[in-house]
Design a protein around this motif. Structure first.
Motif, PDB file in Angstrom:
ATOM      1  N   SER A   1       0.715  -1.041  -0.021  1.00  0.00           N
ATOM      2  CA  SER A   1       0.058  -0.104   0.023  1.00  0.00           C
ATOM      3  C   SER A   1       0.687   1.318  -0.089  1.00  0.00           C
ATOM      4  O   SER A   1       1.924   1.451   0.856  1.00  0.00           O
ATOM      5  CB  SER A   1      -0.913  -0.026   1.262  1.00  0.00           C
TER       6      SER A   1
ATOM      7  N   GLU B   1      -5.723   5.443   2.283  1.00  0.00           N
ATOM      8  CA  GLU B   1      -6.690   5.175   0.824  1.00  0.00           C
ATOM      9  C   GLU B   1      -6.721   3.881   0.784  1.00  0.00           C
ATOM     10  O   GLU B   1      -7.967   3.617   0.208  1.00  0.00           O
ATOM     11  CB  GLU B   1      -5.471   5.796  -0.327  1.00  0.00           C
ATOM     12  N   SER B   2      -5.953   2.920   0.901  1.00  0.00           N
ATOM     13  CA  SER B   2      -6.290   1.515   0.853  1.00  0.00           C
ATOM     14  C   SER B   2      -7.468   1.195   1.959  1.00  0.00           C
ATOM     15  O   SER B   2      -8.522   0.446   1.331  1.00  0.00           O
ATOM     16  CB  SER B   2      -5.301   0.579   1.305  1.00  0.00           C
TER      17      SER B   2
ATOM     18  N   PHE C   1     -10.735   2.535   0.140  1.00  0.00           N
ATOM     19  CA  PHE C   1     -11.117   1.631  -0.955  1.00  0.00           C
ATOM     20  C   PHE C   1     -11.509   0.311  -0.550  1.00  0.00           C
ATOM     21  O   PHE C   1     -12.676  -0.329  -1.156  1.00  0.00           O
ATOM     22  CB  PHE C   1      -9.840   1.475  -1.965  1.00  0.00           C
TER      23      PHE C   1
ATOM     24  N   ARG D   1     -15.468   0.434  -1.085  1.00  0.00           N
ATOM     25  CA  ARG D   1     -15.862   0.187  -2.216  1.00  0.00           C
ATOM     26  C   ARG D   1     -15.977  -1.477  -2.433  1.00  0.00           C
ATOM     27  O   ARG D   1     -16.679  -2.167  -3.375  1.00  0.00           O
ATOM     28  CB  ARG D   1     -14.686   0.503  -3.519  1.00  0.00           C
TER      29      ARG D   1
ATOM     30  N   ARG E   1       5.658   2.002  -5.832  1.00  0.00           N
ATOM     31  CA  ARG E   1       4.159   1.587  -6.756  1.00  0.00           C
ATOM     32  C   ARG E   1       4.572   0.239  -7.501  1.00  0.00           C
ATOM     33  O   ARG E   1       3.664  -0.474  -7.717  1.00  0.00           O
ATOM     34  CB  ARG E   1       4.062   2.722  -7.845  1.00  0.00           C
TER      35      ARG E   1
ATOM     36  N   GLN F   1       2.048  -2.871  -8.127  1.00  0.00           N
ATOM     37  CA  GLN F   1       1.607  -2.953  -9.513  1.00  0.00           C
ATOM     38  C   GLN F   1       1.855  -4.331 -10.010  1.00  0.00           C
ATOM     39  O   GLN F   1       1.560  -4.729 -11.160  1.00  0.00           O
ATOM     40  CB  GLN F   1       2.004  -1.779 -10.564  1.00  0.00           C
TER      41      GLN F   1
ATOM     42  N   LEU G   1     -17.805   0.800  -8.079  1.00  0.00           N
ATOM     43  CA  LEU G   1     -16.714   0.563  -9.109  1.00  0.00           C
ATOM     44  C   LEU G   1     -17.513   0.394 -10.321  1.00  0.00           C
ATOM     45  O   LEU G   1     -18.231  -0.278 -10.583  1.00  0.00           O
ATOM     46  CB  LEU G   1     -16.154  -0.717  -8.529  1.00  0.00           C
TER      47      LEU G   1
ATOM     48  N   ASP H   1      -6.698  -2.151  -7.249  1.00  0.00           N
ATOM     49  CA  ASP H   1      -6.791  -1.289  -6.371  1.00  0.00           C
ATOM     50  C   ASP H   1      -6.091   0.090  -6.792  1.00  0.00           C
ATOM     51  O   ASP H   1      -5.709   0.251  -7.867  1.00  0.00           O
ATOM     52  CB  ASP H   1      -6.812  -1.733  -4.818  1.00  0.00           C
ATOM     53  N   PRO H   2      -6.266   1.093  -5.928  1.00  0.00           N
ATOM     54  CA  PRO H   2      -5.589   2.413  -6.281  1.00  0.00           C
ATOM     55  C   PRO H   2      -4.164   2.497  -6.425  1.00  0.00           C
ATOM     56  O   PRO H   2      -3.752   3.145  -6.878  1.00  0.00           O
ATOM     57  CB  PRO H   2      -6.065   3.355  -5.222  1.00  0.00           C
ATOM     58  N   HIS H   3      -3.450   1.323  -5.894  1.00  0.00           N
ATOM     59  CA  HIS H   3      -2.200   1.136  -5.958  1.00  0.00           C
ATOM     60  C   HIS H   3      -1.532   0.255  -7.026  1.00  0.00           C
ATOM     61  O   HIS H   3      -0.264   0.055  -7.186  1.00  0.00           O
ATOM     62  CB  HIS H   3      -1.489   0.915  -4.497  1.00  0.00           C
TER      63      HIS H   3
END
Length: 115
Positions: free
Chosen positions: A15, A20-21, A24, A28, A58, A62, A84, A103-105
Motif C-alpha cells: 500500500s 487510501e487502501s 477503497f 468500494r 508503486r 503493480q 466501481l 486497487d488504487p495502488h
C-alpha cells in the motif's frame, strides 16, 4: 481431533497510502477494518482477511496479485452498487469464472469460482 497445521492463507499486499487502501477496501469492496497501525492494515470480509504493509514503491504493488475464491456474479453486483465500474465476470479457458479488481495502488485482486 488435532487441529490442522495450516489454517489460512492471508495475502499481504503493498500500500502506498494505508488510509487510501482502507477507504477503497471498506467503501468500494465492503471489507471492515480489523486493525490499523502506522505501517500496517488488516481488513476482513466474510472470513477473508487481507493485510497491507506501507510501501513507497508503486512497482511492487503493480506487480502483485492475489486470488480469492468467491461468488463472482454477486460480488460484481455488490461492487458495482458501491460505485466501481467493472467488467462483468468472464469464463476463462481454465474452467474458472473470474472478476478482476485493481486497487488504487495497482494490486490485482482476482475473484474466482469454478464454472
Amino acid at each position: 481431533m488435532t487441529q490442522p497445521l495450516l489454517q489460512a492463507t492471508i495475502p499481504v499486499l503493498a500500500s502506498l497510502d494505508l488510509a487510501e487502501s482502507e477507504a477503497f477496501y471498506t467503501l468500494r469492496l465492503g471489507f471492515a477494518t480489523r486493525a490499523r497501525h502506522a505501517d500496517y492494515l488488516i481488513v476482513e470480509r466474510d472470513g477473508c482477511e487481507l493485510h497491507f504493509w506501507r510501501c513507497d514503491d508503486r512497482h511492487i504493488a503493480q506487480n502483485t496479485s492475489c486470488y480469492v475464491r468467491a461468488d463472482t456474479r454477486a460480488l460484481h453486483a455488490d461492487f458495482t452498487q458501491r460505485g466501481l465500474a467493472l467488467e462483468p465476470p468472464q469464463e476463462r479457458a481454465w474452467g474458472m469464472r473470474e472478476l478482476y479488481v485493481i486497487d488504487p495502488h495497482g494490486n490485482l485482486l482476482k475473484f474466482g469460482e469454478a464454472v
